[in-house]
Design a protein around this motif. Sequence first.
Motif, mmCIF file in Angstrom:
data_model
loop_
_atom_site.group_PDB
_atom_site.id
_atom_site.type_symbol
_atom_site.label_atom_id
_atom_site.label_comp_id
_atom_site.label_asym_id
_atom_site.label_seq_id
_atom_site.Cartn_x
_atom_site.Cartn_y
_atom_site.Cartn_z
ATOM 1 N N GLY A 132 0.804 -1.218 0.000
ATOM 2 C CA GLY A 132 0.000 0.000 0.000
ATOM 3 C C GLY A 132 0.830 1.257 0.000
ATOM 4 O O GLY A 132 1.831 1.369 -0.702
ATOM 5 N N HIS A 148 6.065 3.760 2.883
ATOM 6 C CA HIS A 148 7.312 4.001 2.162
ATOM 7 C C HIS A 148 8.509 3.534 2.992
ATOM 8 O O HIS A 148 9.028 4.277 3.800
ATOM 9 C CB HIS A 148 7.465 5.480 1.840
ATOM 10 C CG HIS A 148 6.344 5.991 1.001
ATOM 11 N ND1 HIS A 148 6.126 5.548 -0.277
ATOM 12 C CD2 HIS A 148 5.358 6.864 1.264
ATOM 13 C CE1 HIS A 148 5.065 6.136 -0.770
ATOM 14 N NE2 HIS A 148 4.568 6.935 0.149
ATOM 15 N N ARG A 189 8.653 -5.428 -2.804
ATOM 16 C CA ARG A 189 7.443 -4.709 -3.147
ATOM 17 C C ARG A 189 6.303 -5.705 -3.363
ATOM 18 O O ARG A 189 6.455 -6.664 -4.096
ATOM 19 C CB ARG A 189 7.726 -3.957 -4.447
ATOM 20 C CG ARG A 189 6.950 -2.694 -4.693
ATOM 21 C CD ARG A 189 7.017 -1.772 -3.555
ATOM 22 N NE ARG A 189 5.718 -1.125 -3.469
ATOM 23 C CZ ARG A 189 5.527 0.167 -3.669
ATOM 24 N NH1 ARG A 189 6.531 0.961 -3.900
ATOM 25 N NH2 ARG A 189 4.316 0.684 -3.601
ATOM 26 N N TRP A 236 2.806 -6.136 -5.089
ATOM 27 C CA TRP A 236 1.980 -5.437 -6.071
ATOM 28 C C TRP A 236 0.501 -5.646 -5.817
ATOM 29 O O TRP A 236 -0.323 -4.834 -6.188
ATOM 30 C CB TRP A 236 2.342 -5.880 -7.486
ATOM 31 C CG TRP A 236 3.749 -5.554 -7.800
ATOM 32 C CD1 TRP A 236 4.780 -6.424 -7.958
ATOM 33 C CD2 TRP A 236 4.320 -4.242 -7.930
ATOM 34 N NE1 TRP A 236 5.936 -5.747 -8.189
ATOM 35 C CE2 TRP A 236 5.687 -4.407 -8.185
ATOM 36 C CE3 TRP A 236 3.807 -2.956 -7.865
ATOM 37 C CZ2 TRP A 236 6.552 -3.339 -8.369
ATOM 38 C CZ3 TRP A 236 4.665 -1.887 -8.044
ATOM 39 C CH2 TRP A 236 6.009 -2.082 -8.294
ATOM 40 N N ARG A 269 -2.481 -5.455 -3.620
ATOM 41 C CA ARG A 269 -2.825 -4.813 -2.354
ATOM 42 C C ARG A 269 -3.716 -5.726 -1.542
ATOM 43 O O ARG A 269 -4.792 -6.095 -1.954
ATOM 44 C CB ARG A 269 -3.526 -3.485 -2.601
ATOM 45 C CG ARG A 269 -2.538 -2.359 -2.725
ATOM 46 C CD ARG A 269 -3.230 -1.041 -2.822
ATOM 47 N NE ARG A 269 -3.782 -0.637 -1.547
ATOM 48 C CZ ARG A 269 -4.562 0.435 -1.428
ATOM 49 N NH1 ARG A 269 -4.883 1.139 -2.468
ATOM 50 N NH2 ARG A 269 -5.008 0.789 -0.250
ATOM 51 N N ILE A 319 2.421 0.522 -13.168
ATOM 52 C CA ILE A 319 2.680 -0.025 -11.840
ATOM 53 C C ILE A 319 3.919 0.616 -11.246
ATOM 54 O O ILE A 319 4.963 0.684 -11.877
ATOM 55 C CB ILE A 319 2.800 -1.559 -11.910
ATOM 56 C CG1 ILE A 319 1.422 -2.111 -12.255
ATOM 57 C CG2 ILE A 319 3.276 -2.132 -10.586
ATOM 58 C CD1 ILE A 319 1.362 -3.576 -12.413
ATOM 59 N N GLY A 320 3.772 1.104 -10.045
ATOM 60 C CA GLY A 320 4.874 1.773 -9.371
ATOM 61 C C GLY A 320 4.417 2.194 -8.000
ATOM 62 O O GLY A 320 3.540 1.570 -7.409
ATOM 63 N N GLU A 321 5.007 3.263 -7.523
ATOM 64 C CA GLU A 321 4.733 3.731 -6.172
ATOM 65 C C GLU A 321 3.257 4.061 -5.964
ATOM 66 O O GLU A 321 2.706 3.846 -4.892
ATOM 67 C CB GLU A 321 5.592 4.972 -5.966
ATOM 68 C CG GLU A 321 5.753 5.382 -4.536
ATOM 69 C CD GLU A 321 6.541 6.675 -4.446
ATOM 70 O OE1 GLU A 321 7.379 6.927 -5.343
ATOM 71 O OE2 GLU A 321 6.311 7.427 -3.504
ATOM 72 N N ASN A 364 -0.765 3.760 -6.453
ATOM 73 C CA ASN A 364 -1.717 2.691 -6.715
ATOM 74 C C ASN A 364 -2.739 3.107 -7.757
ATOM 75 O O ASN A 364 -3.035 4.282 -7.898
ATOM 76 C CB ASN A 364 -2.446 2.318 -5.435
ATOM 77 C CG ASN A 364 -1.520 1.597 -4.487
ATOM 78 O OD1 ASN A 364 -0.859 0.623 -4.865
ATOM 79 N ND2 ASN A 364 -1.439 2.089 -3.271
#
Lengths: 265, 412
Positions: free
Chosen positions: A171, A174, A196, A198, A200, B374-376, B378
Amino acid sequence: MACHRVPLVLLACGSFNPITNQHMRLFELARDHMHSTGQYQVVGGIVSPVGDGYGKQGLVLAQHRSAMAKLALQSSDWVTVDEWESQQADWTETVVTMRYHYGRILKEYEQSTGKHKHSIGNTSPLSSPYPQLKLLCGADFLNTFQIPGLWLDDHVEEVAGHFGLICVSRGGLHPERAVAMSDTLSRHSQNIFLVREWVRNETSATKVRQALRQGLSVKYLIPDSVIEYIHQHNLYTEESERRNKGTVLRPLAKLAQQPMQSLDD
Amino acid sequence: MDGQNLTKVVLLACGSFNPITNMHLRMFELARDHLEDTGQYRVMKGIISPVGDAYKKKGLIEARHRLEMARLSTDSSDWITFDPWESLQPEWVETAKVVRHYYKEMLEAEQNTDDVDTVKHAKKRRIEENRFGGSSHHKKDGLQLMLLCGADVLESFGVPNLWKQEDIVEIVGRYGLVCVTRSGSDPHKFIHQSDMLWKYRQNIHVVCEWVTNEISATQVRRSLRRGRSVRYLLPDSVVHYIQEHGLYSTESEQKNAGVVLAPLQRSQEEKKVIKMPASLCDTWDIISNVNLDGYMTALGISPCLRKIALKVKMKKVIEQQGDQYTIKTTSKVKNYTISFRVGQEFEEFTKGLDNRHVKSLVTWEGNKLVCEQIGEKNNRGWAHWIEEDKLHLELYCEGEVCKQIFKKNANE
């Protein structure tokens, strides 16, 4: 080549109150990630539920939490539950639990290979490297390093520097920021692996307990066997949620007992 | 409560189930909890109805596998079942017809204890106990079939040519809809914006998910292609089935690539449309721009830059060679160009925008050119499509949607 990969054991410490599919997902994600580095071979995973002395609100008995974790991991061929931490008389610092497990792993390794770390003379270059133990955690855990008083500096140093961390982020959290905010963590950033996620999937044990109290379904968030166990033992009620209410977390209480050296500096 | 006044409900979920995930199963649990909590309904049964192979969706593997996985995953449930009827039809069947079929079956079963579905004995008994226990009279109006769907299906009602309007009226007006929200979508707003849905809003039950659980089958297939673990996202039995049969490879993902989705094909046939979907390739001038600020805020762009961006007029040049596309966005202040091949993931650096590295994948979804970034951030991505000679663009990030409309540049 695979035989030169460092054998790695992943250790997850936490309440597991109760264990959820998300907890087990962390192990799967971490293993995939560590294998993809090409340097590690994950040989095992350990779930270590915290002891009852931790003093967290709503924490049910370790005996139940361990039993649920065992049921959940029955179908895993690489992650197991260890009760050493929860059986200690007082709450133990994460680093102490890590030292215990690493000692155990090293002993097993030396017995199986006949090698000794302090023995003189060269070991065969073809023999596999020494195993390592790393702490597996979610990104929220990294943030606990910033809470004043929760961690001793030496312990952060040992966990991040000596052992190493694998942090799975989900989510909007950071983890890079949490690492950057801490001098100790950023000094050891090469030993902190950020994974990471992907998909959620933010199942939290707190929300699961809440749903259970409200009589809502938690099927497919935690394994069926765990749901059955919860119903059988009538865990997670209004009453159980009041357990430890108002109690200071053991790590904070422990710190308060120590002389405040930093003030004299 | 004696349950006499409760309306009995059967929940029907239609979709690809390619493969079925824990999230599909969760939707049933959430919907049941929600409906029963209103004090008006008693949910007796859930039906999973996988779409047939004729649907022609990209990457859709054979129905027999998707059915078997649905069977395995409903094994541990005492109320969710699967039904092969839809998937066994030689041609794609409109959802409204599927709903009609199950409603008819439901009524027949109600009159006749001789249940025709495939529910296992114990499960069947349990469902029958639910159905017949308690009340002595079974009024037809005390029985309801509702379509269970995610917010994405509700929103797809707005996609041109995907649904026939009369079908939506039938599903929502006559039967009813249970819509489970995912973060980033606001079904209430969507219902409010559609006159037709607003009219039938009392038949639409919006269920909030209390834990974010965005397991998408697309993500699962992607992980499987890359040899990553999908354990705990799907039931263990389904994971084993996939491994045993070697399902979901790069090859299987290419199935139906470039084929027009059955519903769109049918709508084209029915309208006697001979033309292919209008080409995106042209030079386009912006004429409408809604919520760019919200989108930029979601990206974390500074107030100062946002202010500038809101003032400039944008132009787009879209070029195509084979399946290689180039989209140039130009203005007096900034230029941004991307090149990509449809269906091929690429690394995108959003230079001069929010300066992030994202993994982007552009695909055709019906007549929309859709990108997932796709990355930081959502739920980030965009969609380009043509509607009545205008180029429509939607930009998404973390639940914010910016809608832009472009007209053809007169000088070209």
